[in-house]
Design a protein around this motif. Structure first.
Motif, PDB file in Angstrom:
ATOM      1  N   GLY A 149       0.800  -1.213   0.136  1.00 14.41           N
ATOM      2  CA  GLY A 149      -0.064   0.013  -0.007  1.00 14.41           C
ATOM      3  C   GLY A 149       0.899   1.278   0.078  1.00 14.41           C
ATOM      4  O   GLY A 149       0.038   2.452  -0.008  1.00 14.41           O
ATOM      5  N   ASP A 150       2.314   1.038   0.027  1.00 15.92           N
ATOM      6  CA  ASP A 150       2.925   2.325  -0.192  1.00 15.92           C
ATOM      7  C   ASP A 150       3.170   2.986  -1.354  1.00 15.92           C
ATOM      8  O   ASP A 150       2.726   2.442  -2.556  1.00 15.92           O
ATOM      9  CB  ASP A 150       4.400   1.942   0.519  1.00 15.92           C
ATOM     10  N   LEU A 151       4.058   4.023  -1.563  1.00 15.30           N
ATOM     11  CA  LEU A 151       4.045   4.639  -2.981  1.00 15.30           C
ATOM     12  C   LEU A 151       5.090   3.557  -3.480  1.00 15.30           C
ATOM     13  O   LEU A 151       5.739   2.871  -2.949  1.00 15.30           O
ATOM     14  CB  LEU A 151       4.900   6.031  -2.550  1.00 15.30           C
ATOM     15  N   PRO A 152       5.051   3.682  -4.979  1.00 14.80           N
ATOM     16  CA  PRO A 152       5.885   2.565  -5.694  1.00 14.80           C
ATOM     17  C   PRO A 152       7.470   3.058  -5.461  1.00 14.80           C
ATOM     18  O   PRO A 152       7.692   4.291  -5.132  1.00 14.80           O
ATOM     19  CB  PRO A 152       5.406   2.961  -7.061  1.00 14.80           C
ATOM     20  N   THR A 153       8.181   1.983  -5.541  1.00 15.15           N
ATOM     21  CA  THR A 153       9.548   2.236  -5.605  1.00 15.15           C
ATOM     22  C   THR A 153      10.214   1.777  -6.731  1.00 15.15           C
ATOM     23  O   THR A 153       9.682   0.709  -7.493  1.00 15.15           O
ATOM     24  CB  THR A 153      10.089   1.007  -4.464  1.00 15.15           C
ATOM     25  N   LEU A 154      11.136   2.706  -7.419  1.00 19.65           N
ATOM     26  CA  LEU A 154      11.653   2.463  -8.593  1.00 19.65           C
ATOM     27  C   LEU A 154      12.808   1.609  -8.399  1.00 19.65           C
ATOM     28  O   LEU A 154      13.869   1.968  -7.748  1.00 19.65           O
ATOM     29  CB  LEU A 154      12.327   3.901  -9.073  1.00 19.65           C
ATOM     30  N   VAL A 155      13.056   0.347  -8.826  1.00 21.31           N
ATOM     31  CA  VAL A 155      13.959  -0.711  -8.500  1.00 21.31           C
ATOM     32  C   VAL A 155      15.118  -0.486  -9.327  1.00 21.31           C
ATOM     33  O   VAL A 155      16.416  -0.947  -9.115  1.00 21.31           O
ATOM     34  CB  VAL A 155      13.319  -1.905  -8.433  1.00 21.31           C
ATOM     35  N   TYR A 156      14.802  -0.452 -10.707  1.00 19.71           N
ATOM     36  CA  TYR A 156      15.817  -0.470 -11.824  1.00 19.71           C
ATOM     37  C   TYR A 156      15.233   0.493 -12.976  1.00 19.71           C
ATOM     38  O   TYR A 156      14.111   0.532 -13.228  1.00 19.71           O
ATOM     39  CB  TYR A 156      15.526  -1.841 -12.426  1.00 19.71           C
ATOM     40  N   ARG A 157      16.170   1.168 -13.461  1.00 18.27           N
ATOM     41  CA  ARG A 157      15.912   1.973 -14.549  1.00 18.27           C
ATOM     42  C   ARG A 157      16.924   2.182 -15.431  1.00 18.27           C
ATOM     43  O   ARG A 157      18.162   2.436 -15.031  1.00 18.27           O
ATOM     44  CB  ARG A 157      15.450   3.558 -14.022  1.00 18.27           C
ATOM     45  N   GLU A 158      16.761   2.644 -16.894  1.00 17.83           N
ATOM     46  CA  GLU A 158      17.705   2.567 -17.795  1.00 17.83           C
ATOM     47  C   GLU A 158      17.616   4.027 -18.465  1.00 17.83           C
ATOM     48  O   GLU A 158      18.718   4.405 -19.059  1.00 17.83           O
ATOM     49  CB  GLU A 158      17.480   1.353 -18.820  1.00 17.83           C
ATOM     50  N   THR A 159      16.479   4.539 -18.270  1.00 18.21           N
ATOM     51  CA  THR A 159      16.383   5.795 -18.980  1.00 18.21           C
ATOM     52  C   THR A 159      17.217   6.848 -18.224  1.00 18.21           C
ATOM     53  O   THR A 159      17.335   6.976 -17.076  1.00 18.21           O
ATOM     54  CB  THR A 159      14.788   6.384 -18.938  1.00 18.21           C
ATOM     55  N   PRO A 160      18.105   7.458 -19.152  1.00 21.52           N
ATOM     56  CA  PRO A 160      18.888   8.539 -18.591  1.00 21.52           C
ATOM     57  C   PRO A 160      18.140   9.656 -17.684  1.00 21.52           C
ATOM     58  O   PRO A 160      17.128   9.940 -18.100  1.00 21.52           O
ATOM     59  CB  PRO A 160      19.696   9.215 -19.801  1.00 21.52           C
TER      60      PRO A 160
END
Length: 305
Positions: free
Chosen positions: A80-91
């Motif tokens: 129920g928490d805010l989303p967590t960005l685990v991985y990202r490739e976008t500069p």
């Protein structure tokens, strides 16, 4: 624990039949199937990475060996928490502020999030399979997908626990799109990806504050202090990217009635476009600290100049 496999004695007897062709006589028989080899490598690389920061990169690398991927991100929604960005490739130079807005509240309008959180739909989907009609004309599409450079997106939606799921988002850039063959390949490995994700993400209870639930309430009540109930419903659907015709269908009213409600709502909210409406919603949402219910515009409009 793996199940014990019992092999009958007869199954281990040496097979010798000179009438049969031996594998070495057929070079192709010793070659690996590229798709199966890629799947095997994906699983082999992800298993030792379970529970570590290396899991998401290994997963994306494995999927990229199966289909062409220009961009990828992994977002975890848990407890129920805010989303967590685990991985990202976008500069960061491309869409950095956009991602911040997305994680702070804009995700509520995302078709992938809505499918998993509200409709409990999980699997592999193209954006066009989840988005409302003419979604590409919406401000959300322009401010998120267009700003990130995406021309197509395919995502795994994996349920990893109660009120917890993962979105593995795969993007194409420069007018490239996922083909039906590539989509079939991704759906063919769905079970493996799901089990790997469930093995990696342990179910967490979250903060217990139900932040996402409060944000859903804020979205539902946005504008309600100034608008009629029907105008509020129309604005909510417009924010989600529905066209005038789609709004009319969902609310079972005429297109002209939708246009009239939208016109009145825009005048009361002092906005003149869907873009202004979108940013008014985000600004009011992100400025509503310690939200406990009601229309976020009440406190937002009461701020000192």
């Amino acid at each position: 624990m793996f199940p014990t496999v019992r092999i009958s004695p007869g199954a281990c007897q040496r097979y010798d039949d000179s009438s049969q062709t031996h594998p070495e006589e057929h070079p192709l028989a010793t070659e690996l199937d590229p798709k199966l080899a890629a799947l095997s490598t994906l699983v082999a690389n992800c298993l030792p990475a379970l529970g570590s920061d290396d899991f998401a990169p290994a997963l994306i690398q494995g999927l990229r060996a199966l289909v062409p991927i220009d961009d990828a991100s992994v977002i975890y929604y848990g407890g129920g928490d805010l989303p967590t960005l685990v991985y990202r490739e976008t500069p960061l130079a491309r869409g950095g502020n956009t991602m911040e807005r997305f994680l702070a509240g804009a995700f509520l309008l995302d078709p992938f999030y809505k499918a998993a959180a509200e409709e409990r739909r999980f699997g592999v989907f193209l954006l066009k399979e989840l988005a409302p009609t003419r979604f590409r004309d919406s401000e959300y599409y322009h401010s998120w997908y267009r700003n990130c450079g995406f021309t197509d997106e395919c995502g795994f939606l994996v349920e990893v626990g109660e009120d917890a799921f993962v979105n593995v988002a795969l993007g194409r850039l420069a007018k490239k799109r996922f083909s039906q063959a590539q989509l079939r390949t991704l759906r063919s490995v769905k079970l493996a990806v799901e089990e790997l994700c469930r093995g990696h993400w342990t179910v967490e209870s979250g903060s217990g504050e139900g932040i996402r639930r409060h944000l859903h309430l804020a979205l539902d009540d946005f504008g309600s202090s100034l608008l009629t109930e029907r105008e509020t419903q129309v604005i909510n659907l417009v924010l989600h990217g529905h066209s005038t015709k789609s709004v009319a269908t969902r609310l079972d009213i005429s297109v002209e009635t939708v246009k009239l409600h939208r016109k009145h709502a825009y005048a009361k909210l002092e906005v003149s476009s869907q873009a202004e409406l979108f940013y008014l919603f985000l600004d009011s949402l992100m400025s509503s600290h310690d939200y406990s219910g009601g229309d976020t515009l009440v406190s937002y409009l009461a701020r000192p100049e």
